[in-house]
Structures are given as C-alpha cells and as structure tokens.
Write an enzyme that holds these catalytic residues in place. Structure first.
Site, short mmCIF file in Angstrom:
data_model
loop_
_atom_site.label_atom_id
_atom_site.label_comp_id
_atom_site.label_asym_id
_atom_site.label_seq_id
_atom_site.Cartn_x
_atom_site.Cartn_y
_atom_site.Cartn_z
N TYR A 198 39.30 65.23 -62.41
CA TYR A 198 38.00 65.22 -62.19
C TYR A 198 37.92 66.10 -60.90
O TYR A 198 37.76 65.32 -59.75
CB TYR A 198 37.19 64.29 -62.19
N HIS B 173 46.34 59.78 -69.91
CA HIS B 173 45.35 60.90 -70.05
C HIS B 173 45.81 61.83 -70.91
O HIS B 173 46.53 62.84 -70.42
CB HIS B 173 44.83 61.37 -68.54
#
Length: 318
Positions: free
Chosen positions: A57, A130
């Site tokens: 992010y 992830h």
C-alpha cells in the site's frame, strides 16, 4: 456494530469494524500527510481499534503513516494486521521502485522486519500471506512454515491469508491450520462467491473471517455513472443492480452503505468488516453506517430481490 467473540483460533477478539489503510498509501489518488493524520485521529476518536495495512500500500507509505500518525490509545492496544510475500525494492535514489514476490523464509522475515520498523512495533497481531493465488507450491514448501515459526517466536499472534478470490483461499484453509482469512470483494450485496465454499469451511475449521471490499471498489457506496466495480469502471448491468439495491434501502430510509457494511455480519463465520478510508469524513460516515439500525423487513426484501442469500436469514431466525 459490536465485536463478535465467536469461537475461533484467534487468541484475541477482532473488533467488528476495522479500517483499511490502502487509501492512506495513495490508492486511486494521493492523500497528504495532514489528511492521513486527520483520518487516523478521527478513527481513534470513533473507537476504531482494528487497522489493516500492507507493504504494497503505497510502497510502505501506509504502514509508515499508520506507525507514525496513529496516536497511542489510553485503553486497549489496537489490533494491527499487515501482509507479507512481496518485497519492496527502492531505486538507488531512495524513491519507490519495484515490488517482487518472495515466499522464502528469508523473504518472509525480511518483509516482516521492514514492516515492523515502519509501524514502530515489535510485533503485529496478524500477518497475512498476501495474494498467494498462483504460488501454492511456494506456500507449501516455505511461506506457511515460515509464518508458523514467526508465530511461535511471538513476532505475530495469528497466521492469515488475504486474497480476492474465495476458491483458492478455501483451498489454503482446507490444507493448513489458518487462524484468520481476509477475503476482499467476494462477500457483498452484489457478490456472494464466498458463501459457497469459504465461509462454511471457515465455520467448520474455526478460522476467523475478515471481509473487505464490501463496496466492491465504490459501486455500493455511490452507484453513480463513473463508479468503480472491482477496480474497473462499473458495467451497466452492475450499475443497474446497485441502483435497484439502493432503491430498496431508500424505501426503508436506510443508507445503501449501511446495508453494504453490515451485510457480511449476517453470516456467523464473519468476525469483522474492514473499510478503506482516505479522509476524516469517510471515517465518520462509515462508522455511522456501521451502527445504523437496519430493520429485519429490509433484509427480507433484499433477500427476495437476490441481494441477500435466503439461507442467511433462515440461520438468523432459526
């Protein structure tokens, strides 16, 4: 929205409503440091105590801001989750560079160590592998054993998988002892994919479930022309369905976002809903929507229109 102390593998209770930090990393548009600080301050004041982040992010920016700008709480420490499996490789000048996959034990540890530095913490509550959709062999050989070791060492409290597709995620839950999963976009008023395999399996295995992407990238927040649906411009059919859903909610004076946020918690296996917020105003609006009273009649009407699986209401009343 209240916390749900459902029986599961977690050694702690997940708050029923959490904040995702992808927007603080600049997802879709830049967020200033001042705006990020105001967002996190408002979240703390609203009683939000679960924050989800990831190295990807904003190439570490979301983690760094969360660590630097989230003020210490006078009460319970917040629950923090981050992710691993991808390493950040900056350019020689220090600016963000490429992101590479690395599912080796060394890569997993390097990723977590860098995350802990950015977060200013000695440990995190949840570490999600992830988006490991295409790497089952690597997960089996090195990545899953590595995160189990990290849990045994006390660097993390729970092992998780975070993905956008429920089928592969269910496969991992079936094969490994998984404490918690984060499923994004696949359990919403417009998408019930996770209901068929993932959620029943998690209920059976005691795997906690966090649901993200309840707005399907914005369409269920505001079904207007130009809205996004699953990271792309919404097709006409999806836009029309969202508008139909909004009309049903309007008939009961319930904001569409309130129904979208609270829908996943109709399933007993779901512990928490996380929403990405890029401003203090979004935090305030989402927190209010999470608490907005929704009459049973509206859920029943949404079920008849196909937005809510009938079985959820049967289980709720049975």
């Amino acid at each position: 929205m209240t916390d749900r102390p459902a029986a599961n593998r977690l050694p702690f209770i997940l708050p029923g409503f959490g904040m995702g930090t992808a927007p603080l990393g600049g997802l879709f548009e830049a967020v200033s440091d001042q705006e990020a600080a105001a967002t996190l301050k408002t979240a703390a004041e609203a009683g939000i105590t679960y924050f989800d982040t990831a190295p990807r992010y904003g190439h570490g920016l979301a983690e760094e801001r969360l660590g630097r700008l989230l003020a210490p709480s006078a009460g319970t420490d917040p629950v923090i989750s981050t992710k691993t499996g991808w390493l950040l490789r900056p350019r020689p000048d220090g600016s963000p560079g490429e992101v590479i996959t690395d599912w080796t034990e060394r890569g997993i540890r390097e990723s977590l160590e860098a995350s802990l530095i950015r977060l200013g913490r000695s440990s995190v509550d949840i570490l999600y592998l992830h988006d490991p959709d295409d790497y089952p062999d690597e997960i089996r050989r090195t990545a899953y054993p590595a995160v189990r070791k990290l849990r045994d060492e006390g660097l993390i409290r729970a092992v998780g998988f975070g993905m956008n597709h429920s089928g592969p995620l269910a496969s991992y839950v079936a094969e490994f002892e998984v404490d918690v999963v984060l499923i994004a976009g696949r359990f919403s008023l417009l998408d019930h994919e996770a209901l068929t395999t993932l959620l029943p399996l998690c209920a059976k295995t005691g795997t906690a479930v966090v649901v993200g992407g309840v707005f399907n990238t914005g369409l269920l927040a505001d079904p207007s022309p130009g809205a996004m649906f699953n990271y792309r411009p919404a097709p006409a059919e999806a836009l029309e369905r969202a508008r139909q859903c909004r009309a049903l909610c309007d008939a009961y004076a319930v904001p569409l976002p309130a129904a979208a946020i609270q829908f996943p918690l109709l399933h007993a296996a779901v512990n928490s809903v996380v929403l990405g917020c890029r401003s203090a105003a979004e935090v305030t609006a989402n927190a209010a929507a999470a608490r907005f009273p929704i009459p049973d009649e509206l859920w029943q009407r949404l079920a008849r229109a196909g937005f809510v699986p009938e079985q959820l209401l049967d289980e709720r009343t049975g």
